[in-house]
Structures are given as structure tokens and as C-alpha cells.
Design a protein around this motif. Structure first.
Motif, PDB file in Angstrom:
ATOM      1  N   ALA A  11       0.826  -1.211   0.000  1.00 17.58           N
ATOM      2  CA  ALA A  11       0.000   0.000   0.000  1.00 17.58           C
ATOM      3  C   ALA A  11       0.860   1.260   0.000  1.00 17.58           C
ATOM      4  O   ALA A  11       0.536   2.245  -0.674  1.00 17.58           O
ATOM      5  N   ALA A  12       1.978   1.240   0.730  1.00 19.35           N
ATOM      6  CA  ALA A  12       2.859   2.407   0.791  1.00 19.35           C
ATOM      7  C   ALA A  12       3.483   2.691  -0.572  1.00 19.35           C
ATOM      8  O   ALA A  12       3.528   3.843  -1.029  1.00 19.35           O
ATOM      9  N   LEU A  13       3.956   1.654  -1.247  1.00 26.67           N
ATOM     10  CA  LEU A  13       4.556   1.847  -2.564  1.00 26.67           C
ATOM     11  C   LEU A  13       3.506   2.259  -3.597  1.00 26.67           C
ATOM     12  O   LEU A  13       3.791   3.043  -4.502  1.00 26.67           O
ATOM     13  N   LYS A  14       2.292   1.733  -3.447  1.00 27.45           N
ATOM     14  CA  LYS A  14       1.215   2.115  -4.362  1.00 27.45           C
ATOM     15  C   LYS A  14       0.898   3.600  -4.222  1.00 27.45           C
ATOM     16  O   LYS A  14       0.701   4.315  -5.220  1.00 27.45           O
TER      17      LYS A  14
ATOM     18  N   PRO B  22      11.538  11.036  -4.786  1.00 31.67           N
ATOM     19  CA  PRO B  22      11.159  10.144  -3.678  1.00 31.67           C
ATOM     20  C   PRO B  22      10.107  10.787  -2.774  1.00 31.67           C
ATOM     21  O   PRO B  22      10.242  11.944  -2.373  1.00 31.67           O
ATOM     22  N   VAL B  23       9.045  10.048  -2.519  1.00 32.22           N
ATOM     23  CA  VAL B  23       8.002  10.506  -1.606  1.00 32.22           C
ATOM     24  C   VAL B  23       8.465  10.236  -0.179  1.00 32.22           C
ATOM     25  O   VAL B  23       9.001   9.166   0.122  1.00 32.22           O
ATOM     26  N   ARG B  24       8.280  11.202   0.697  1.00 35.42           N
ATOM     27  CA  ARG B  24       8.774  11.080   2.056  1.00 35.42           C
ATOM     28  C   ARG B  24       7.623  10.915   3.041  1.00 35.42           C
ATOM     29  O   ARG B  24       6.604  11.604   2.957  1.00 35.42           O
ATOM     30  N   ALA B  25       7.803   9.995   3.981  1.00 35.04           N
ATOM     31  CA  ALA B  25       6.805   9.748   5.025  1.00 35.04           C
ATOM     32  C   ALA B  25       7.523   9.579   6.349  1.00 35.04           C
ATOM     33  O   ALA B  25       8.651   9.098   6.404  1.00 35.04           O
ATOM     34  N   CYS B  26       6.865   9.991   7.414  1.00 31.56           N
ATOM     35  CA  CYS B  26       7.456   9.918   8.755  1.00 31.56           C
ATOM     36  C   CYS B  26       6.713   8.876   9.591  1.00 31.56           C
ATOM     37  O   CYS B  26       5.480   8.821   9.573  1.00 31.56           O
ATOM     38  N   VAL B  27       7.461   8.041  10.289  1.00 34.73           N
ATOM     39  CA  VAL B  27       6.887   7.054  11.197  1.00 34.73           C
ATOM     40  C   VAL B  27       6.906   7.657  12.597  1.00 34.73           C
ATOM     41  O   VAL B  27       7.975   7.853  13.178  1.00 34.73           O
TER      42      VAL B  27
ATOM     43  N   ARG C 152      15.500   4.299   2.621  1.00 35.05           N
ATOM     44  CA  ARG C 152      14.761   4.096   1.366  1.00 35.05           C
ATOM     45  C   ARG C 152      14.045   2.759   1.417  1.00 35.05           C
ATOM     46  O   ARG C 152      14.663   1.704   1.565  1.00 35.05           O
ATOM     47  N   LEU C 153      12.717   2.810   1.323  1.00 41.69           N
ATOM     48  CA  LEU C 153      11.927   1.583   1.382  1.00 41.69           C
ATOM     49  C   LEU C 153      12.012   0.802   0.079  1.00 41.69           C
ATOM     50  O   LEU C 153      11.965  -0.414   0.068  1.00 41.69           O
ATOM     51  N   GLY C 154      12.154   1.506  -1.019  1.00 49.98           N
ATOM     52  CA  GLY C 154      12.146   0.843  -2.321  1.00 49.98           C
ATOM     53  C   GLY C 154      11.308   1.657  -3.273  1.00 49.98           C
ATOM     54  O   GLY C 154      10.416   2.390  -2.858  1.00 49.98           O
ATOM     55  N   GLY C 155      11.604   1.543  -4.545  1.00 47.94           N
ATOM     56  CA  GLY C 155      10.880   2.378  -5.483  1.00 47.94           C
ATOM     57  C   GLY C 155      11.233   3.828  -5.232  1.00 47.94           C
ATOM     58  O   GLY C 155      12.391   4.215  -5.264  1.00 47.94           O
ATOM     59  N   GLU C 156      10.241   4.645  -4.939  1.00 48.91           N
ATOM     60  CA  GLU C 156      10.476   6.067  -4.688  1.00 48.91           C
ATOM     61  C   GLU C 156       9.824   6.478  -3.372  1.00 48.91           C
ATOM     62  O   GLU C 156       9.060   7.440  -3.316  1.00 48.91           O
TER      63      GLU C 156
END
Length: 243
Positions: free
Chosen positions: A59-62, A80-85, A122-126
Motif C-alpha cells: 500500500a505504501a509503494l502504491k 522520492p516521496v517522504r513519510a514519517c513514522v 529508502r523503502l524501495g521504489g520512490e
């Protein structure tokens, strides 16, 4: 001619209004966030076992792909899209990131305060994820909420007294709507019905029977029983809902 000039001005104004309308529609669409096929979702995950992690990963990569596709439609280069945990300390944020990456990249341990600096991975992809230290309110007006955080080991041990928090835990268990299993587990482990004595007396009983009267060691043991699942898997409160 004057008529030709007026027609040209009218056409230019029409094109300008059309462009402004399209820009406004695009801004309204952007403000709405993801389209209906990508609604806000909640994923139940377990950093220890990995349960639910693969669905969250997909879902995150989508969502990352969707955001970059929207940038492309607006003539912008992908990035790259950035998200914070984010969340309370010691709830498994770093463990979740390691699970998502499939390897140990960020430091993780079963105690609060392990993550002390911000770190991008980097999780993968962008898609880039920011591992951040846990956050808690500067002060607690709700002491019950503060007790629950201590019970769950979400705040530092120097902030509370183990025996008192263990007693608070037993009181809260007594008031749970479905408390038969944890109460039975306590009675089975320590040979005393928690409902027959006060919470403080129960802690003193464990101290006398197991730790030679040391109530703080008894508090540590009882809190550990909850944290490691020895009393069963249950929550001290339910999520807040409207109404």
C-alpha cells in the motif's frame, strides 16, 4: 480595427479564465488527497512476527506511485516521496521499519529511548521513511493515560515507581469489561485471587511469596507479565470513536 481588437481581447480573456478555472480545479483535486481507489487505510501489524507488514508495504509503494504519477501530470519530475513514522516511544516503530526493509537497518530494542536521532531510509521504489524518536506530551493532565503509558513501557522507568504502576495495572484490569482471562492468569501464577484483595495487597503478596518482600521487584515482575503477554493479549483501553 476596433472590432478585431475587441474580439482578440475577448478571446484572450476567455483563455485566461479557462486557464484559471483549470488551475483552480487542479488545486481543489490536489487538496482532496488520494482518489477514492486510494482511501485512508489502517493496517494492523506486528513488528515481531511480521504479520500485516507485506500489505502495508504494498500500500505504501502504491501510494508513492500515485503521488509521482500526479506530479508527472502536472509536468513535474518524479522524486522520492517522504513519510514519517511517528508515535509513542517503544511501540515498535523502528521494528516495523526493519520489517518493511527486510533487514536490520535501524536500531531497535524493547525499551523506550533507543531511537535518538532522525534517520531517513529508502523503502524501495520512490519512498523514503523517516525513523524518529518517540513523542509524548510535555505534561499529562490525564493520570490514567500516563499510567497506561507506564504500564506499556512507553515512558522511561525513571518516571515512575514499579510497584505503584503494577498496582494501577491490576486496578485497571479489574475494571475491564472482559477481564476473566487476565484475572485467572494472575491467580494461576501467584496463587491468589486478585478480586479478594486490594491491588496494593496483591503486589505485597507477590513480593512476599517470590521476592522476599521486595515490592519493587514484584512490580517489575507483574508489569513484565503484561508486557510479554503472560497474562494474555488484551488492551487497557479501546480506540476513541465519535459519539
Amino acid at each position: 480595427s476596433l472590432s478585431g481588437s475587441a474580439a482578440a481581447d475577448q478571446q484572450q480573456q476567455s483563455q485566461s479564465a479557462s486557464a484559471e478555472q483549470q488551475q483552480q480545479q487542479q488545486q481543489e483535486q490536489d487538496s482532496l488527497g488520494p482518489p477514492p481507489e486510494l482511501p485512508q487505510q489502517v493496517f494492523w501489524t506486528d513488528g515481531k512476527t511480521g504479520a500485516g507488514v507485506h500489505a502495508l508495504h504494498r500500500a505504501a509503494l502504491k501510494l508513492s506511485d500515485y503521488i509521482n504519477a500526479k506530479r508527472s501530470r502536472r509536468g513535474l519530475d518524479p522524486r522520492p516521496v517522504r513519510a514519517c513514522v511517528i508515535g509513542f516511544p517503544n511501540i515498535g516503530k523502528s521494528a516495523l521499519i526493519n520489517r518493511l526493509l527486510g533487514r536490520r537497518v535501524v536500531e531497535s530494542a524493547a525499551r523506550p529511548g533507543v531511537t535518538r536521532v532522525l534517520r531517513w531510509v529508502r523503502l524501495g521504489g520512490e519512498l523514503d521513511l523517516l525513523d524518529a524518536p518517540g513523542i509524548i506530551p510535555a505534561q499529562f493532565n490525564d493520570q490514567i493515560a500516563a499510567q497506561r503509558l507506564a504500564i506499556c513501557n512507553d515512558i522511561g522507568e525513571a518516571s515512575y515507581v514499579d510497584s505503584l504502576i503494577a498496582a494501577a495495572m491490576i486496578i485497571q484490569i479489574k475494571h475491564l469489561p472482559r477481564n476473566k482471562r487476565p484475572l485467572a492468569k494472575l491467580q494461576q501464577r501467584y496463587k491468589l485471587d486478585p478480586l479478594s484483595v486490594s491491588a496494593e495487597e496483591f503486589v505485597l503478596h507477590v513480593a512476599g511469596e517470590v521476592f522476599g518482600g521486595d515490592r519493587e521487584q514484584a512490580g517489575v515482575r507483574l508489569l513484565g507479565d503484561y508486557r510479554n503477554g503472560a497474562l494474555g493479549n488484551f488492551a487497557l483501553e479501546l480506540p476513541w470513536t465519535k459519539g
